[in-house]
Motif scaffolding. Structure first.
Motif, short mmCIF file in Angstrom:
data_model
loop_
_atom_site.label_atom_id
_atom_site.label_comp_id
_atom_site.label_asym_id
_atom_site.label_seq_id
_atom_site.Cartn_x
_atom_site.Cartn_y
_atom_site.Cartn_z
N PRO A 160 24.98 22.80 6.78
CA PRO A 160 26.38 22.43 6.99
C PRO A 160 27.00 23.20 8.15
CG PRO A 160 25.95 22.75 4.65
CD PRO A 160 24.72 23.19 5.39
N GLY A 161 27.43 22.48 9.16
CA GLY A 161 28.13 23.10 10.28
C GLY A 161 27.28 23.48 11.48
N TRP A 162 25.93 23.43 11.34
CA TRP A 162 25.11 23.76 12.50
C TRP A 162 23.71 23.21 12.38
CZ3 TRP A 162 20.90 27.14 11.93
CH2 TRP A 162 20.87 27.86 10.73
N GLN A 163 23.01 23.20 13.52
CA GLN A 163 21.64 22.71 13.58
C GLN A 163 20.80 23.70 14.39
OE1 GLN A 163 20.35 19.24 16.09
NE2 GLN A 163 19.99 18.31 14.08
N LEU A 164 19.62 24.02 13.87
CA LEU A 164 18.68 24.91 14.55
C LEU A 164 17.58 24.05 15.17
CD1 LEU A 164 17.68 27.86 15.01
CD2 LEU A 164 16.45 27.65 12.85
N THR A 165 17.37 24.20 16.49
CA THR A 165 16.33 23.45 17.19
C THR A 165 15.45 24.43 17.96
OG1 THR A 165 17.60 23.16 19.22
CG2 THR A 165 17.92 21.50 17.47
N GLU A 166 14.42 23.91 18.65
CA GLU A 166 13.55 24.81 19.40
C GLU A 166 14.30 25.53 20.53
OE1 GLU A 166 12.16 20.64 20.92
OE2 GLU A 166 12.80 21.48 19.03
N GLN A 167 15.43 24.99 20.99
CA GLN A 167 16.23 25.67 22.00
C GLN A 167 16.92 26.91 21.43
OE1 GLN A 167 16.50 22.16 21.72
NE2 GLN A 167 15.09 21.90 23.44
N SER A 168 16.98 27.02 20.08
CA SER A 168 17.63 28.15 19.43
C SER A 168 16.70 29.35 19.28
CB SER A 168 18.09 27.75 18.02
OG SER A 168 18.83 26.55 18.04
N VAL A 169 15.42 29.21 19.59
CA VAL A 169 14.43 30.26 19.34
C VAL A 169 14.54 31.36 20.38
CG1 VAL A 169 11.97 30.76 19.18
CG2 VAL A 169 12.87 28.64 18.22
N HIS A 170 14.66 32.63 19.90
CA HIS A 170 14.75 33.77 20.80
C HIS A 170 13.56 34.71 20.68
CE1 HIS A 170 18.82 32.82 22.07
NE2 HIS A 170 19.08 32.55 20.81
N LEU A 171 12.98 34.83 19.49
CA LEU A 171 11.83 35.71 19.25
C LEU A 171 10.82 34.98 18.39
CD1 LEU A 171 13.51 39.11 18.30
CD2 LEU A 171 12.18 38.65 20.36
N MET A 172 9.52 35.26 18.61
CA MET A 172 8.47 34.68 17.78
C MET A 172 7.42 35.75 17.52
SD MET A 172 7.99 30.93 19.52
CE MET A 172 7.78 31.57 21.18
N HIS A 173 6.89 35.77 16.28
CA HIS A 173 5.87 36.73 15.91
C HIS A 173 4.84 36.05 15.01
CE1 HIS A 173 9.53 39.21 16.52
NE2 HIS A 173 8.68 39.93 17.21
N TYR A 174 3.69 36.69 14.93
CA TYR A 174 2.64 36.26 14.01
C TYR A 174 2.13 37.48 13.26
CZ TYR A 174 -1.91 34.68 12.32
OH TYR A 174 -2.98 34.39 11.52
N SER A 175 1.83 37.29 11.97
CA SER A 175 1.21 38.34 11.17
C SER A 175 0.14 37.68 10.30
CB SER A 175 2.25 39.04 10.30
OG SER A 175 1.68 40.17 9.68
N PRO A 176 -1.10 38.18 10.33
CA PRO A 176 -2.17 37.50 9.62
C PRO A 176 -2.12 37.66 8.10
CG PRO A 176 -3.00 39.48 10.66
CD PRO A 176 -1.58 39.33 11.10
N LEU A 177 -1.52 38.76 7.61
CA LEU A 177 -1.55 39.02 6.17
C LEU A 177 -0.48 40.04 5.81
CD1 LEU A 177 -3.12 38.70 3.42
CD2 LEU A 177 -4.42 40.72 4.10
N GLN A 178 0.14 39.84 4.66
CA GLN A 178 1.07 40.83 4.15
C GLN A 178 1.01 40.82 2.63
OE1 GLN A 178 2.35 43.62 4.26
NE2 GLN A 178 4.10 43.41 5.63
#
Length: 193
Positions: A160-178
Motif C-alpha cells: 500500500p502506497g509504494w512499489q519496489l522494482t529493480e530500479q530500487s535496488v541499492h545493495l545486493m549480497h549472497y550467503s551460502p548458508l546460515q
C-alpha cells in the motif's frame, strides 16, 4: 522504523529452509525443505534493533500453515522456485508480486561496510498481533557475505502506497548458508515498534 543515515531500508531476502525442527525434537519429516522469500524492514524497540516482516512467502502450503499456526508470522503461499543453476522465480498473483532473476555468487567480503553489518546483524524479529507487540530473539553466527551478480528479468513488489522494482535496488549480497536458533516470542510492554 529504524533508519541508517536518515533512510528507512527495505530488503528482499530469498533462501531455502532445511532441517527445521523444534528444540529437543527430531527433524519434522512431514515438512520437507522449502523456499522462502521475505520482504523486511528494520526497526528498533527499547534500543534493541531487529527486523519486521512486511511479507513472507513460502512455496510449501504445509510450511505456511505450520508457521502461521506456531508463530503467527504473516506467511503466505506463493509459487517459488530456485534452480541449481542460480535461477530464482517467485510469483504471488494475489499481490501482483513477481521476482525472476539469474544470479551468480562472487567473491567473499573480507571486510564489510558498517551499513552492510547494520542490515545483516539483527538478532530479533518484531511482530504485531492482536494489538500487542512481540519479539522473537534469534541467534546466528555473523553472516558470511559474498558479492553477487544479478540479471533481473523482472522484479515488482506492491505494498500500500509504494512499489519496489529493480530500479530500487541499492545493495545486493549472497550467503551460502546460515544456521539460526529462534526462541519463542515474548510479549513486550507498549504497542509501537
Amino acid at each position: 522504523m529504524s533508519g541508517n543515515s536518515g533512510y528507512a531500508w527495505v530488503s528482499v531476502v530469498a533462501f531455502s529452509i532445511t532441517d527445521l525442527r523444534t528444540r529437543f525434537l527430531p527433524l519434522m519429516p512431514l515438512l520437507p525443505a522449502f523456499n522462502e522469500l521475505n520482504l523486511r524492514t528494520y526497526v528498533k524497540y527499547d534500543n534493541k534493533p531487529g527486523i519486521y516482516f512486511m511479507q513472507i512467502k513460502a512455496n510449501s502450503r504445509k510450511a505456511v500453515i505450520m508457521n502461521r499456526t506456531m508463530t503467527k508470522l504473516p506467511y503466505q503461499y506463493a509459487n517459488l522456485s530456485k534452480a541449481p543453476s542460480f535461477h530464482y522465480h517467485m510469483n504471488a498473483e494475489k499481490e501482483d508480486n513477481i521476482l525472476d532473476i539469474d544470479f551468480h555468487p562472487g567473491a567473499f567480503f573480507n571486510e564489510v561496510s558498517p551499513l552492510e553489518r547494520w542490515l545483516t546483524e539483527r538478532y530479533c524479529c518484531y511482530q504485531e498481533d492482536d494489538n500487542n507487540l512481540y519479539r522473537y530473539n534469534i541467534h546466528h553466527p555473523m553472516w558470511p557475505l559474498y558479492s553477487i551478480n544479478i540479471n533481473f528479468h523482472l522484479q515488482r513488489f506492491n505494498l500500500p502506497g509504494w512499489q519496489l522494482t529493480e530500479q530500487s535496488v541499492h545493495l545486493m549480497h549472497y550467503s551460502p548458508l546460515q544456521l539460526a536458533l529462534i526462541w519463542r516470542r515474548e510479549k513486550l510492554p507498549g504497542d509501537k515498534v
